[in-house]
Design a protein around this motif. Structure first.
Motif, mmCIF file in Angstrom:
data_model
loop_
_atom_site.group_PDB
_atom_site.id
_atom_site.type_symbol
_atom_site.label_atom_id
_atom_site.label_comp_id
_atom_site.label_asym_id
_atom_site.label_seq_id
_atom_site.Cartn_x
_atom_site.Cartn_y
_atom_site.Cartn_z
ATOM 1 N N GLU A 108 7.849 5.703 6.614
ATOM 2 C CA GLU A 108 6.865 6.708 6.981
ATOM 3 C C GLU A 108 7.603 8.004 7.262
ATOM 4 O OE1 GLU A 108 3.307 7.387 10.217
ATOM 5 O OE2 GLU A 108 4.322 5.471 10.130
ATOM 6 N N GLY A 109 7.013 9.097 6.858
ATOM 7 C CA GLY A 109 7.598 10.405 7.129
ATOM 8 C C GLY A 109 8.190 11.033 5.893
ATOM 9 N N ILE A 110 8.574 12.290 6.050
ATOM 10 C CA ILE A 110 9.151 13.047 4.955
ATOM 11 C C ILE A 110 10.669 13.012 5.091
ATOM 12 C CG2 ILE A 110 9.308 15.332 3.882
ATOM 13 C CD1 ILE A 110 6.477 15.868 4.997
ATOM 14 N N SER A 165 0.858 -1.185 0.000
ATOM 15 C CA SER A 165 0.000 0.000 0.000
ATOM 16 C C SER A 165 0.894 1.234 0.000
ATOM 17 C CB SER A 165 -0.919 0.008 1.227
ATOM 18 O OG SER A 165 -0.151 0.113 2.409
ATOM 19 N N MET A 166 0.372 2.313 -0.567
ATOM 20 C CA MET A 166 1.135 3.559 -0.628
ATOM 21 C C MET A 166 0.248 4.724 -0.256
ATOM 22 S SD MET A 166 3.744 3.626 -3.783
ATOM 23 C CE MET A 166 5.347 3.834 -3.078
ATOM 24 N N GLY A 167 0.845 5.680 0.447
ATOM 25 C CA GLY A 167 0.174 6.919 0.787
ATOM 26 C C GLY A 167 1.048 8.075 0.361
ATOM 27 N N VAL A 168 0.736 9.252 0.840
ATOM 28 C CA VAL A 168 1.499 10.430 0.463
ATOM 29 C C VAL A 168 2.919 10.368 1.019
ATOM 30 C CG1 VAL A 168 1.639 12.941 0.659
ATOM 31 C CG2 VAL A 168 -0.565 11.840 0.279
ATOM 32 N N ASN A 169 3.063 10.063 2.287
ATOM 33 C CA ASN A 169 4.386 10.017 2.917
ATOM 34 C C ASN A 169 4.659 8.672 3.580
ATOM 35 O OD1 ASN A 169 5.205 12.689 2.312
ATOM 36 N ND2 ASN A 169 3.818 13.427 3.909
ATOM 37 N N GLY A 179 5.399 7.921 -9.842
ATOM 38 C CA GLY A 179 4.015 8.220 -9.483
ATOM 39 C C GLY A 179 3.035 7.477 -10.370
ATOM 40 N N ILE A 180 1.789 7.444 -9.936
ATOM 41 C CA ILE A 180 0.714 6.829 -10.718
ATOM 42 C C ILE A 180 -0.529 7.704 -10.603
ATOM 43 C CG2 ILE A 180 1.554 4.463 -10.443
ATOM 44 C CD1 ILE A 180 -0.563 4.063 -8.262
ATOM 45 N N TRP A 181 -1.430 7.565 -11.548
ATOM 46 C CA TRP A 181 -2.704 8.259 -11.488
ATOM 47 C C TRP A 181 -3.647 7.455 -10.600
ATOM 48 C CZ3 TRP A 181 -2.105 12.888 -13.187
ATOM 49 C CH2 TRP A 181 -1.287 13.146 -14.265
ATOM 50 N N SER A 182 -4.347 8.129 -9.738
ATOM 51 C CA SER A 182 -5.320 7.432 -8.904
ATOM 52 C C SER A 182 -6.606 7.225 -9.698
ATOM 53 C CB SER A 182 -5.595 8.209 -7.622
ATOM 54 O OG SER A 182 -6.167 9.468 -7.928
ATOM 55 N N GLU A 183 -7.317 6.214 -9.327
ATOM 56 C CA GLU A 183 -8.592 5.925 -9.979
ATOM 57 C C GLU A 183 -9.627 6.981 -9.550
ATOM 58 O OE1 GLU A 183 -9.312 3.488 -12.234
ATOM 59 O OE2 GLU A 183 -7.149 3.112 -12.199
ATOM 60 N N PRO A 184 -10.431 7.458 -10.489
ATOM 61 C CA PRO A 184 -11.450 8.445 -10.104
ATOM 62 C C PRO A 184 -12.483 7.821 -9.181
ATOM 63 C CG PRO A 184 -11.593 7.918 -12.462
ATOM 64 C CD PRO A 184 -10.451 7.156 -11.887
ATOM 65 N N LYS A 185 -12.963 8.620 -8.247
ATOM 66 C CA LYS A 185 -13.980 8.127 -7.322
ATOM 67 C C LYS A 185 -15.306 8.101 -8.039
ATOM 68 C CE LYS A 185 -11.596 9.662 -3.252
ATOM 69 N NZ LYS A 185 -11.621 10.391 -2.018
ATOM 70 N N LYS A 186 -16.041 7.028 -7.800
ATOM 71 C CA LYS A 186 -17.359 6.874 -8.419
ATOM 72 C C LYS A 186 -18.420 7.582 -7.578
ATOM 73 C CE LYS A 186 -16.206 2.523 -10.548
ATOM 74 N NZ LYS A 186 -16.519 1.103 -10.676
ATOM 75 N N ASN A 187 -19.262 8.331 -8.237
ATOM 76 C CA ASN A 187 -20.375 9.005 -7.552
ATOM 77 C C ASN A 187 -21.568 8.066 -7.536
ATOM 78 O OD1 ASN A 187 -18.823 11.302 -7.261
ATOM 79 N ND2 ASN A 187 -19.540 12.190 -9.184
ATOM 80 N N ASN A 188 -22.254 8.037 -6.424
ATOM 81 C CA ASN A 188 -23.461 7.174 -6.319
ATOM 82 C C ASN A 188 -24.656 7.785 -6.944
ATOM 83 O OD1 ASN A 188 -21.727 5.536 -5.023
ATOM 84 N ND2 ASN A 188 -22.738 5.630 -3.059
#
Length: 179
Positions: free
Chosen positions: A124-126, A49-53, A170-179
């Motif tokens: 973790e961390g910058i 898994s990956m996050g911002v930092n 980097g990678i493009w994130s998947e767009p969030k689906k609207n309900n």
């Protein structure tokens, strides 16, 4: 009579050359068959898994060959393993990574076309205040294994601590689906 002698000699020469070519082709075919019909074990690091930092990683062992591999073992020098650690790394993570290269972590069997996964640290961390393992660091390893007939193989592979999905950074994130 001389013409006949030359004719016989040339026939023997052609026959001997044809026999040599046939034997060479046979040996080459057998060697090629053995090289293509064997286990081929590779290792690589992928992100869990990956996050911002932050990121968590897995170490993957995969047999991409068409025969099972036995007695699969990863080897790395301790000082090379130490180089992938940030200054602030917890002992649990450190020991977990070292355990991947211990003798008792040897796999008895890795079937063909299968992979096995184990956790392989996180950060973790910058930067420069990161904790865990160093992103973009390299770890040279050696994989030793045998086929079912006990023929030994050795592969030298450098592991890079980086996500596979964003090999360029980097990678493009998947767009969030609207309900």
């Amino acid at each position: 009579m001389k013409n006949m002698d030359i004719s016989v000699v040339s026939q023997y020469g052609i026959s001997a050359t044809a026999l040599l070519i046939s034997i060479s082709s046979f040996v080459f075919a057998i060697r090629s068959w053995h090289q293509s019909n064997r286990p081929i074990v590779v290792a690589y690091i992928e992100e869990h898994s990956m996050g911002v930092n932050s990121a968590t990683f897995n170490l993957v062992l995969s047999n991409t060959g068409n025969r099972p591999a036995v007695n699969v073992r990863l080897n790395a020098r301790s000082n090379d393993i130490e180089k992938i650690f940030e200054e602030k790394i917890d002992e649990v993570t450190k020991n977990g990574i070292f355990n991947c290269f211990k003798e008792d972590s040897e796999l008895a069997l890795l079937k063909n076309n299968t992979s096995i996964v184990t956790s392989f640290g996180s950060f973790e961390g910058i930067y420069p205040k990161r904790e865990g393992i160093k992103y973009d660091s390299w770890l040279p390893i050696e994989i030793t294994y045998k086929d079912l007939r006990a023929k030994s193989y050795k592969e030298k592979i450098p592991l890079k601590v980086r996500g596979l999905k964003g090999f360029g950074g980097g990678i493009w994130s998947e767009p969030k689906k609207n309900n």
